[in-house]
Design an enzyme around this catalytic site. Sequence first.
Site, PDB file in Angstrom:
ATOM      1  N   ALA A  86       3.515  -5.506 -27.119  1.00  0.00           N
ATOM      2  CA  ALA A  86       4.385  -6.139 -26.118  1.00  0.00           C
ATOM      3  C   ALA A  86       3.558  -6.808 -25.038  1.00  0.00           C
ATOM      4  O   ALA A  86       2.438  -6.386 -24.743  1.00  0.00           O
ATOM      5  CB  ALA A  86       5.284  -5.095 -25.483  1.00  0.00           C
TER       6      ALA A  86
ATOM      7  N   ASN B 264      -3.881  -6.618 -15.843  1.00  0.00           N
ATOM      8  CA  ASN B 264      -2.714  -7.459 -15.545  1.00  0.00           C
ATOM      9  C   ASN B 264      -1.752  -6.728 -14.633  1.00  0.00           C
ATOM     10  O   ASN B 264      -1.623  -5.509 -14.684  1.00  0.00           O
ATOM     11  CB  ASN B 264      -2.024  -7.907 -16.840  1.00  0.00           C
ATOM     12  CG  ASN B 264      -0.911  -6.978 -17.264  1.00  0.00           C
ATOM     13  OD1 ASN B 264       0.232  -7.086 -16.791  1.00  0.00           O
ATOM     14  ND2 ASN B 264      -1.224  -6.024 -18.135  1.00  0.00           N
TER      15      ASN B 264
ATOM     16  N   PHE C  25       6.644  -7.505 -15.092  1.00  0.00           N
ATOM     17  CA  PHE C  25       7.856  -7.844 -15.871  1.00  0.00           C
ATOM     18  C   PHE C  25       8.429  -9.221 -15.520  1.00  0.00           C
ATOM     19  O   PHE C  25       9.592  -9.346 -15.125  1.00  0.00           O
ATOM     20  CB  PHE C  25       8.962  -6.792 -15.678  1.00  0.00           C
ATOM     21  CG  PHE C  25       8.688  -5.455 -16.312  1.00  0.00           C
ATOM     22  CD1 PHE C  25       7.661  -5.278 -17.219  1.00  0.00           C
ATOM     23  CD2 PHE C  25       9.497  -4.359 -16.011  1.00  0.00           C
ATOM     24  CE1 PHE C  25       7.423  -4.036 -17.811  1.00  0.00           C
ATOM     25  CE2 PHE C  25       9.277  -3.125 -16.598  1.00  0.00           C
ATOM     26  CZ  PHE C  25       8.232  -2.955 -17.501  1.00  0.00           C
TER      27      PHE C  25
ATOM     28  N   ASN D 216      10.477   1.202 -22.405  1.00  0.00           N
ATOM     29  CA  ASN D 216       9.191   1.092 -21.715  1.00  0.00           C
ATOM     30  C   ASN D 216       9.306   1.668 -20.312  1.00  0.00           C
ATOM     31  O   ASN D 216       9.835   1.028 -19.415  1.00  0.00           O
ATOM     32  CB  ASN D 216       8.755  -0.377 -21.667  1.00  0.00           C
ATOM     33  CG  ASN D 216       7.453  -0.550 -20.897  1.00  0.00           C
ATOM     34  OD1 ASN D 216       6.769   0.428 -20.590  1.00  0.00           O
ATOM     35  ND2 ASN D 216       7.114  -1.781 -20.586  1.00  0.00           N
TER      36      ASN D 216
ATOM     37  N   SER E 242       4.809   0.931 -17.824  1.00  0.00           N
ATOM     38  CA  SER E 242       4.023  -0.141 -17.210  1.00  0.00           C
ATOM     39  C   SER E 242       3.706   0.243 -15.770  1.00  0.00           C
ATOM     40  O   SER E 242       4.593   0.710 -15.053  1.00  0.00           O
ATOM     41  CB  SER E 242       4.795  -1.466 -17.249  1.00  0.00           C
ATOM     42  OG  SER E 242       4.825  -1.932 -18.564  1.00  0.00           O
TER      43      SER E 242
ATOM     44  N   ASN F 131       3.131  -1.637 -13.246  1.00  0.00           N
ATOM     45  CA  ASN F 131       3.320  -2.703 -12.260  1.00  0.00           C
ATOM     46  C   ASN F 131       4.731  -2.817 -11.675  1.00  0.00           C
ATOM     47  O   ASN F 131       5.035  -3.782 -11.005  1.00  0.00           O
ATOM     48  CB  ASN F 131       2.901  -4.046 -12.871  1.00  0.00           C
ATOM     49  CG  ASN F 131       1.478  -3.982 -13.397  1.00  0.00           C
ATOM     50  OD1 ASN F 131       0.577  -3.534 -12.688  1.00  0.00           O
ATOM     51  ND2 ASN F 131       1.280  -4.373 -14.645  1.00  0.00           N
ATOM     52  N   THR F 132       5.579  -1.866 -11.979  1.00  0.00           N
ATOM     53  CA  THR F 132       6.909  -1.849 -11.360  1.00  0.00           C
ATOM     54  C   THR F 132       7.038  -0.500 -10.669  1.00  0.00           C
ATOM     55  O   THR F 132       6.924   0.550 -11.309  1.00  0.00           O
ATOM     56  CB  THR F 132       8.015  -2.015 -12.431  1.00  0.00           C
ATOM     57  OG1 THR F 132       7.864  -3.307 -13.027  1.00  0.00           O
ATOM     58  CG2 THR F 132       9.402  -1.904 -11.829  1.00  0.00           C
TER      59      THR F 132
ATOM     60  N   LYS G 216       7.603   4.241 -25.135  1.00  0.00           N
ATOM     61  CA  LYS G 216       6.206   3.833 -24.882  1.00  0.00           C
ATOM     62  C   LYS G 216       5.648   4.599 -23.688  1.00  0.00           C
ATOM     63  O   LYS G 216       6.245   4.604 -22.602  1.00  0.00           O
ATOM     64  CB  LYS G 216       6.127   2.317 -24.646  1.00  0.00           C
ATOM     65  CG  LYS G 216       4.682   1.813 -24.529  1.00  0.00           C
ATOM     66  CD  LYS G 216       4.584   0.319 -24.717  1.00  0.00           C
ATOM     67  CE  LYS G 216       3.156  -0.178 -24.583  1.00  0.00           C
ATOM     68  NZ  LYS G 216       3.036  -1.615 -24.807  1.00  0.00           N
TER      69      LYS G 216
ATOM     70  N   ASN H  18       0.419   2.442 -23.249  1.00  0.00           N
ATOM     71  CA  ASN H  18       0.438   1.265 -22.374  1.00  0.00           C
ATOM     72  C   ASN H  18      -0.942   1.124 -21.690  1.00  0.00           C
ATOM     73  O   ASN H  18      -1.878   1.825 -22.056  1.00  0.00           O
ATOM     74  CB  ASN H  18       1.559   1.428 -21.333  1.00  0.00           C
ATOM     75  CG  ASN H  18       2.191   0.104 -20.989  1.00  0.00           C
ATOM     76  OD1 ASN H  18       1.490  -0.878 -20.736  1.00  0.00           O
ATOM     77  ND2 ASN H  18       3.504   0.042 -20.985  1.00  0.00           N
TER      78      ASN H  18
ATOM     79  N   GLY I  97      -7.794  -3.069 -23.393  1.00  0.00           N
ATOM     80  CA  GLY I  97      -9.006  -3.436 -24.127  1.00  0.00           C
ATOM     81  C   GLY I  97      -9.920  -2.235 -24.331  1.00  0.00           C
ATOM     82  O   GLY I  97      -9.503  -1.087 -24.136  1.00  0.00           O
TER      83      GLY I  97
ATOM     84  N   TYR J  11      -3.466  -6.372 -28.493  1.00  0.00           N
ATOM     85  CA  TYR J  11      -3.197  -7.563 -27.702  1.00  0.00           C
ATOM     86  C   TYR J  11      -4.520  -8.124 -27.157  1.00  0.00           C
ATOM     87  O   TYR J  11      -4.931  -9.243 -27.502  1.00  0.00           O
ATOM     88  CB  TYR J  11      -2.208  -7.208 -26.574  1.00  0.00           C
ATOM     89  CG  TYR J  11      -1.849  -8.335 -25.628  1.00  0.00           C
ATOM     90  CD1 TYR J  11      -2.519  -9.556 -25.647  1.00  0.00           C
ATOM     91  CD2 TYR J  11      -0.821  -8.184 -24.705  1.00  0.00           C
ATOM     92  CE1 TYR J  11      -2.184 -10.584 -24.778  1.00  0.00           C
ATOM     93  CE2 TYR J  11      -0.478  -9.211 -23.828  1.00  0.00           C
ATOM     94  CZ  TYR J  11      -1.173 -10.399 -23.870  1.00  0.00           C
ATOM     95  OH  TYR J  11      -0.844 -11.401 -23.007  1.00  0.00           O
ATOM     96  N   THR J  12      -5.225  -7.333 -26.336  1.00  0.00           N
ATOM     97  CA  THR J  12      -6.377  -7.858 -25.601  1.00  0.00           C
ATOM     98  C   THR J  12      -7.448  -8.474 -26.514  1.00  0.00           C
ATOM     99  O   THR J  12      -8.008  -9.528 -26.190  1.00  0.00           O
ATOM    100  CB  THR J  12      -6.983  -6.738 -24.727  1.00  0.00           C
ATOM    101  OG1 THR J  12      -5.941  -6.279 -23.849  1.00  0.00           O
ATOM    102  CG2 THR J  12      -8.152  -7.230 -23.897  1.00  0.00           C
TER     103      THR J  12
HETATM  104  C1  LIG Z   1      -1.463  -9.417 -20.153  1.00  0.00           C
HETATM  105  C2  LIG Z   1      -0.761  -8.197 -20.665  1.00  0.00           C
HETATM  106  C3  LIG Z   1       0.608  -8.067 -20.492  1.00  0.00           C
HETATM  107  C4  LIG Z   1       1.263  -6.922 -20.959  1.00  0.00           C
HETATM  108  N1  LIG Z   1       2.622  -6.804 -20.814  1.00  0.00           N
HETATM  109  C5  LIG Z   1       3.263  -5.737 -21.331  1.00  0.00           C
HETATM  110  C6  LIG Z   1       4.673  -5.643 -21.257  1.00  0.00           C
HETATM  111  O1  LIG Z   1       5.368  -6.540 -20.777  1.00  0.00           O
HETATM  112  N2  LIG Z   1       5.256  -4.528 -21.769  1.00  0.00           N
HETATM  113  C7  LIG Z   1       4.541  -3.516 -22.351  1.00  0.00           C
HETATM  114  O2  LIG Z   1       5.120  -2.529 -22.813  1.00  0.00           O
HETATM  115  N3  LIG Z   1       3.201  -3.599 -22.455  1.00  0.00           N
HETATM  116  C8  LIG Z   1       2.560  -4.677 -21.973  1.00  0.00           C
HETATM  117  N4  LIG Z   1       1.195  -4.771 -22.086  1.00  0.00           N
HETATM  118  C9  LIG Z   1       0.452  -3.637 -22.699  1.00  0.00           C
HETATM  119  C10 LIG Z   1       0.167  -3.862 -24.185  1.00  0.00           C
HETATM  120  O3  LIG Z   1       1.353  -3.924 -24.915  1.00  0.00           O
HETATM  121  C11 LIG Z   1      -0.713  -2.722 -24.746  1.00  0.00           C
HETATM  122  O4  LIG Z   1       0.004  -1.513 -24.665  1.00  0.00           O
HETATM  123  C12 LIG Z   1      -2.026  -2.565 -23.975  1.00  0.00           C
HETATM  124  O5  LIG Z   1      -2.521  -3.817 -23.577  1.00  0.00           O
HETATM  125  C13 LIG Z   1      -3.099  -1.867 -24.810  1.00  0.00           C
HETATM  126  O6  LIG Z   1      -3.441  -2.607 -25.960  1.00  0.00           O
HETATM  127  P1  LIG Z   1      -4.726  -3.608 -26.047  1.00  0.00           P
HETATM  128  O7  LIG Z   1      -5.896  -2.843 -25.490  1.00  0.00           O
HETATM  129  O8  LIG Z   1      -4.843  -3.937 -27.481  1.00  0.00           O
HETATM  130  O9  LIG Z   1      -4.379  -4.763 -25.210  1.00  0.00           O
HETATM  131  C14 LIG Z   1       0.524  -5.897 -21.627  1.00  0.00           C
HETATM  132  C15 LIG Z   1      -0.859  -6.047 -21.805  1.00  0.00           C
HETATM  133  C16 LIG Z   1      -1.498  -7.169 -21.344  1.00  0.00           C
HETATM  134  C17 LIG Z   1      -2.979  -7.321 -21.561  1.00  0.00           C
END
Ligand SMILES: Cc1cc2nc3c(=O)[nH]c(=O)nc-3n(C[C@H](O)[C@H](O)[C@H](O)COP(=O)(O)O)c2cc1C
Length: 404
Positions: free
Chosen positions: A101, A150, A154, A213, A216, A218-219, A256, A287, A309, A359-360
Amino acid sequence: MDQEKIMKTATRKISRLRSLGIVTVGAATLVAGITAYKKQDQLFRTFIMPTVRLLPAETSHQLAVLACKYRLCPVSQYQDDPNLHTPFFGRMLSNPIGIAAGFDKNAEAVDGLQDLGFGFIEVGTVTPAAQEGNPRPRVFRLNEDKAIINRYGFNSEGHQAVLQRLQRLRSKEDFNGVVGVNLGRNKSTMSPIADYVQGVRVFGPVADYLVINVSSPNTKGLRDMQSKDKLRELLEQVNDTRSNLEKNKNVPVFLKLSPDLSEDDMKDVVWVIKRKKSSVDGLIVSNTTVSRDNIVAIKMTEEAGGLSGPPLKARSTEMIAQMYHLTDGKVPIIGVGGVASGYDAYEKIEAGASYVQLYTALVYDGPGLVEDIKEELSKLITELGHNNVADVVGTKNKFYLPKK
Ligand SMILES: Cc1cc2nc3c(=O)[nH]c(=O)nc-3n(C[C@H](O)[C@H](O)[C@H](O)COP(=O)(O)O)c2cc1C
């Protein structure tokens, strides 16, 4: 006079034919160019990704979403080995690697993400009403660590915009992807639980799975919803709402979790999800973290937000192992945090994850990474004597539970 007319008509026709020729040759060149470019994974690694990384992080993110939306990304030619095929709640994923996500928050890029070879796609986080999120800048690259901080907070186009896109996708005859919807709450909501309940009602009928979720960073106050009593109430209402859906009543619900939970917090979560009324079908671990451990780019430690990451990798794997153990290996886990290779994915699966997201790493390594991870994972499964992904789940958990 007649001859003059004939000459004029002939000249006009020739000129039209010439324009048509130019347009045709131009279009053909463009199509050939895009086709060649789409197959140039190397071009992405050596030129496009480093160039895109010169732009501000959020701008590159927007460009990447647009590239996927308009299907300008490479189309994966890799055929998933049968040992990657993984059952998912009555469906069969071609492979267990999903996009986490936060990349495609508004469900704009699903087709393009499928082209890259992901086995499943999670969109969101989506909030009921559209909201802007935090002021910019709110995404930061930690290049030395190949990590990201980040604090988007949301930013979402809201339920209705995302629902319309998903409905359009579902109406396409050739679309058979597995798409999960990650649900959040509005910043200024008076009733956080009602926001999630609304998410279940709106997206239950169109999603292959839903994610609650509450993790996160940030909220404000969001992560408190992981505490025992709040979580129990939230999940009871989520389950009630789901059972009243007219369509897709059995849509799987994942929870999550934050990697910053203590062992006691995790035990509380497990106590809640072991109760039938507040159970979930799966967990996503994890997360982003508020911890700043394992960072080389110390200048960035001041930035508030969630870290993702490689610095998150070990913690998320450890937590997968702990949750697998605490739930007796009975609750499927999507493992996420710092995955950048087939070996990393294998480690998450050994620890107890049935599926893996990332993602990262995509930001640093580009779209060809998805194929590389699948190829390496498939090889490891065979070389280490297993038949498929499911056989590996939990095998190197220090609390390993032998399969009956
Ligand atoms: C830029 C950014 C935005 C993200 N936004 C969300 C989000 O909206 N909702 C969520 O559940 N996780 C969010 N994540 C978390 C990722 O889904 C993931 O759980 C986390 O980055 C760990 O995986 P990674 O190390 O492969 O990035 C975000 C991550 C990044 C880097």
